[in-house]
Each structure stands twice: as structure tokens, then as C-alpha cells.
Design an enzyme around this catalytic site. Structure first.
Site, short mmCIF file in Angstrom:
data_model
loop_
_atom_site.label_atom_id
_atom_site.label_comp_id
_atom_site.label_asym_id
_atom_site.label_seq_id
_atom_site.Cartn_x
_atom_site.Cartn_y
_atom_site.Cartn_z
N ARG A 194 41.90 -51.14 -44.46
CA ARG A 194 40.94 -50.04 -44.05
C ARG A 194 40.01 -49.57 -45.40
NH1 ARG A 194 41.56 -52.04 -40.25
NH2 ARG A 194 42.09 -51.02 -37.91
N TYR A 238 36.60 -49.06 -44.59
CA TYR A 238 36.48 -47.77 -43.51
C TYR A 238 36.96 -46.31 -44.15
CZ TYR A 238 37.73 -45.18 -39.23
OH TYR A 238 37.60 -44.11 -38.18
N SER A 244 37.23 -49.04 -28.44
CA SER A 244 37.24 -49.71 -29.89
C SER A 244 38.33 -50.13 -30.46
CB SER A 244 36.44 -49.12 -30.72
OG SER A 244 37.04 -48.05 -31.32
P1 NAD Z 1 34.42 -46.10 -30.05
O1 NAD Z 1 34.42 -47.09 -31.29
O2 NAD Z 1 35.16 -46.77 -28.79
O3 NAD Z 1 32.92 -46.17 -29.53
C1 NAD Z 1 32.10 -46.11 -30.48
C2 NAD Z 1 30.64 -45.73 -29.65
O4 NAD Z 1 29.64 -45.64 -30.63
C3 NAD Z 1 30.19 -46.57 -28.60
O5 NAD Z 1 29.68 -45.67 -27.45
C4 NAD Z 1 28.93 -47.35 -29.25
O6 NAD Z 1 27.98 -47.79 -28.58
C5 NAD Z 1 28.58 -46.16 -30.20
N1 NAD Z 1 27.83 -46.59 -31.40
C6 NAD Z 1 27.92 -47.81 -31.98
N2 NAD Z 1 26.83 -48.00 -32.81
C7 NAD Z 1 26.09 -47.05 -32.71
C8 NAD Z 1 24.87 -46.62 -33.47
N3 NAD Z 1 24.40 -47.30 -34.48
N4 NAD Z 1 24.18 -45.25 -32.98
C9 NAD Z 1 24.71 -44.68 -32.06
N5 NAD Z 1 25.91 -45.00 -31.28
C10 NAD Z 1 26.48 -45.95 -31.74
O7 NAD Z 1 34.71 -44.68 -30.27
P2 NAD Z 1 36.03 -44.04 -30.87
O8 NAD Z 1 37.02 -45.15 -31.10
O9 NAD Z 1 36.26 -43.02 -30.07
O10 NAD Z 1 35.35 -43.74 -32.44
C11 NAD Z 1 34.52 -42.70 -32.61
C12 NAD Z 1 34.58 -42.11 -34.15
O11 NAD Z 1 35.82 -41.86 -34.23
C13 NAD Z 1 34.03 -43.26 -34.84
O12 NAD Z 1 33.52 -42.65 -36.11
C14 NAD Z 1 35.83 -43.76 -35.37
O13 NAD Z 1 35.41 -44.10 -36.93
C15 NAD Z 1 36.46 -42.26 -35.57
N6 NAD Z 1 37.75 -42.30 -35.43
C16 NAD Z 1 38.45 -43.16 -34.41
C17 NAD Z 1 39.74 -43.27 -34.48
C18 NAD Z 1 40.39 -44.14 -33.36
O14 NAD Z 1 41.55 -44.42 -33.44
N7 NAD Z 1 39.85 -44.32 -32.20
C19 NAD Z 1 40.57 -42.61 -35.29
C20 NAD Z 1 40.01 -41.63 -36.48
C21 NAD Z 1 38.39 -41.76 -36.40
#
Ligand code: NAD
Length: 245
Positions: A144, A147, A184
Site C-alpha cells: 500500500r 495508496y 472495490s
Molecule cells: P469503491 O471503491 O467500491 O467505489 C468507488 C466509487 O468511486 C465508484 O462508484 C466509482 O465509480 C467512483 N469513482 C471512481 N473514479 C472516480 C472519479 N474519477 N470520479 C468520481 N468517482 C469515481 O468505494 P469504497 O471502497 O467505499 O471507497 C471509497 C473511498 O473510501 C476511497 O477513497 C477509498 O480509498 C476509501 N477507503 C476505502 C476503504 C475500504 O476498505 N473499502 C478503507 C479506507 C478508505
């Protein structure tokens, strides 16, 4: 209704934490503008204004900021998880992650901030929430590097905005979830060499013995966007199931 009367824009609201947050804000009375690069994913958000927005498109950011008017809340949720060590990182990988995870957030905040300052001058407060992660300046994880570096930058960006505008009613906080069961994450598990083991490994790094659900995360989103957090700014708020105990 903890967000009654507030207009709140959420990015990446098509699925995962962003979608659940848009619904949670709506349930608390907010006038939500749910945006995502993928318009099809915004279907089914009944009663919520939806807009296609690619947060990496500077012109689209200018256009939406001009169109929507002043906001009380902005949740910059969009982000991408690069998998690999520094030896796996191309310059293009690095640039993509920083463009989506950090630069886009800076641009959208910069575009929306004048309107938020207007609102804060009337209501006393407006709140920006930036999606970081426990994988950031808070903790390192294998595979990571990009990230974590980009999410550490989100925390720095958050603190800078918070410091600059604290006297004008703007609060800015970063949200740092643990591992959350989202589409994701399911994609990352499915793409691994051994998906069964990959899921076990993700769960094993959570001391509470399970992945977070999006509903474990949204209460903190609502809190940070609401006036209940009126004395909270510049913080990286962990919701990580005990990882950083
Ligand atoms: P996800 O990754 O499943 O979905 C991401 C969404 O972002 C999708 O709907 C996609 O269409 C949209 N997207 C992608 N590129 C884009 C762009 N250029 N403009 C606008 N929208 C765009 O969602 P998630 O896993 O809930 O992650 C959301 C956020 O939470 C991210 O920033 C991720 O880094 C963060 N996060 C996730 C986790 C986890 O374990 N899932 C943990 C910590 C932080």
C-alpha cells in the site's frame, strides 16, 4: 434530523462508502447531491439529486461548483487503491493515484470553498470531510505504498485547510476507515491469486475479527458533517475496528 436544511455534496456516491453516506445524510434531512463518474451507479438513489462527476476533470469541477451553489457540507470520498510495493509502481501509477486521491480533492474543495464560506458566514459553520484511510501517515501496510502516501497527503491537505479557515467557520476533517466491505474491496479479493486466503488476511488484520460494513462508517460521516462536531477540526478520525489500538 441531524442534517436538516444542509446541502451536502458527496463524490463517488455510486457505490460503497460514498453511496451509503449519501443515503445516511438524506435520512438525516440533508439535501444531498450525489455524484459519481459512473452515472449508472447513481440509479436508485431515490429523492437524491444525482450528477455525473469525474473528479479528475478540472473543467467538470468548475462547472458543477458553479451550478450547485453554496454547500454546507462536502464529502470528498473518491479514491483508488493501488496494490503493490514501490518496485511495482510506474510513474503513471503514482500520478494516477495522486491525481484521483489528492489533487481532485484539492480542486473540488478549492472550487466549493467560496460558497461554503458564504454559508458559514450566515450559519456559523460548514464542514469538509476528506476520505483518507488508516493506511496513511497513521499506519503502514504491505502493498500500500502509493495508496498510503496519497492518503497521508489527504491528512496534510485536511490540516492545512482546517488551519487556514478555522476562524471563518470552516471545519475540515479526514476520515480514516479500517477495511470496509465494498465492491472495490470485493474486486481486490477476487483479483488476488487465492481469494479465500485474501479475504481471511483482510479479516485477520482487523482485531475485531471482521470487516467493517459501510454502516459502521456512515455514523462518523454524519457526525463530522453535522453541527454535533462543531468543535472538531483538522482531525484524522479513525473508524478502524481496533487496528491502531
Ligand atoms: P469503491 O471503491 O467500491 O467505489 C468507488 C466509487 O468511486 C465508484 O462508484 C466509482 O465509480 C467512483 N469513482 C471512481 N473514479 C472516480 C472519479 N474519477 N470520479 C468520481 N468517482 C469515481 O468505494 P469504497 O471502497 O467505499 O471507497 C471509497 C473511498 O473510501 C476511497 O477513497 C477509498 O480509498 C476509501 N477507503 C476505502 C476503504 C475500504 O476498505 N473499502 C478503507 C479506507 C478508505
Amino acid at each position: 434530523m441531524r442534517l436538516q436544511g444542509k446541502t451536502i455534496l458527496v463524490t463517488a456516491a455510486g457505490q460503497g462508502i460514498g453511496r451509503a453516506s449519501a443515503l445516511a445524510c438524506q435520512a438525516e434531512g440533508a439535501n444531498v447531491i450525489a455524484t459519481d463518474v459512473n452515472g449508472a451507479l447513481l440509479a436508485g438513489l431515490d429523492g437524491i439529486r444525482t450528477k455525473v462527476l469525474d473528479v479528475t476533470d478540472p473543467l467538470a469541477i468548475q462547472a458543477i461548483a458553479a451550478e450547485i451553489g453554496p454547500l454546507d457540507g462536502l464529502f470528498n470520498c473518491a479514491g483508488f487503491v493501488h496494490h503493490g510495493t514501490i518496485l511495482d509502481v510506474s510513474d503513471a501509477d503514482w500520478a494516477f493515484s495522486f491525481d484521483l486521491n489528492v489533487t481532485a480533492m484539492m480542486r473540488l474543495t478549492r472550487a466549493c470553498l467560496p460558497g461554503m464560506l458564504e454559508r458559514a458566514a450566515v450559519t456559523g459553520t460548514a464542514s469538509i470531510l476528506n476520505m483518507a484511510s488508516m493506511a496513511s501517515s497513521i499506519k503502514g501496510f504491505v502493498n500500500r505504498t502509493v495508496y498510503g502516501a496519497s492518503k497521508a497527503a489527504v491528512i496534510g491537505l485536511t490540516k492545512g485547510i482546517a488551519a487556514d479557515f478555522v476562524k471563518q467557520g470552516i471545519r475540515c476533517n479526514a476520515l480514516c476507515p479500517g477495511t470496509v466491505d465494498t465492491p472495490s474491496l470485493r474486486g481486490r479479493i477476487a483479483a488476488s491469486a487465492d481469494p479465500v486466503q485474501a479475504e481471511k488476511d483482510f479479516i485477520a488484520r482487523q482485531p475485531m475479527g471482521r470487516l467493517a460494513t459501510v454502516d459502521d462508517i456512515t455514523p462518523m460521516v454524519v457526525f463530522l458533517l453535522s453541527d454535533e462536531s462543531r468543535f472538531v477540526s483538522g482531525q484524522a478520525m479513525l473508524v478502524d475496528g481496533g487496528v491502531t489500538i
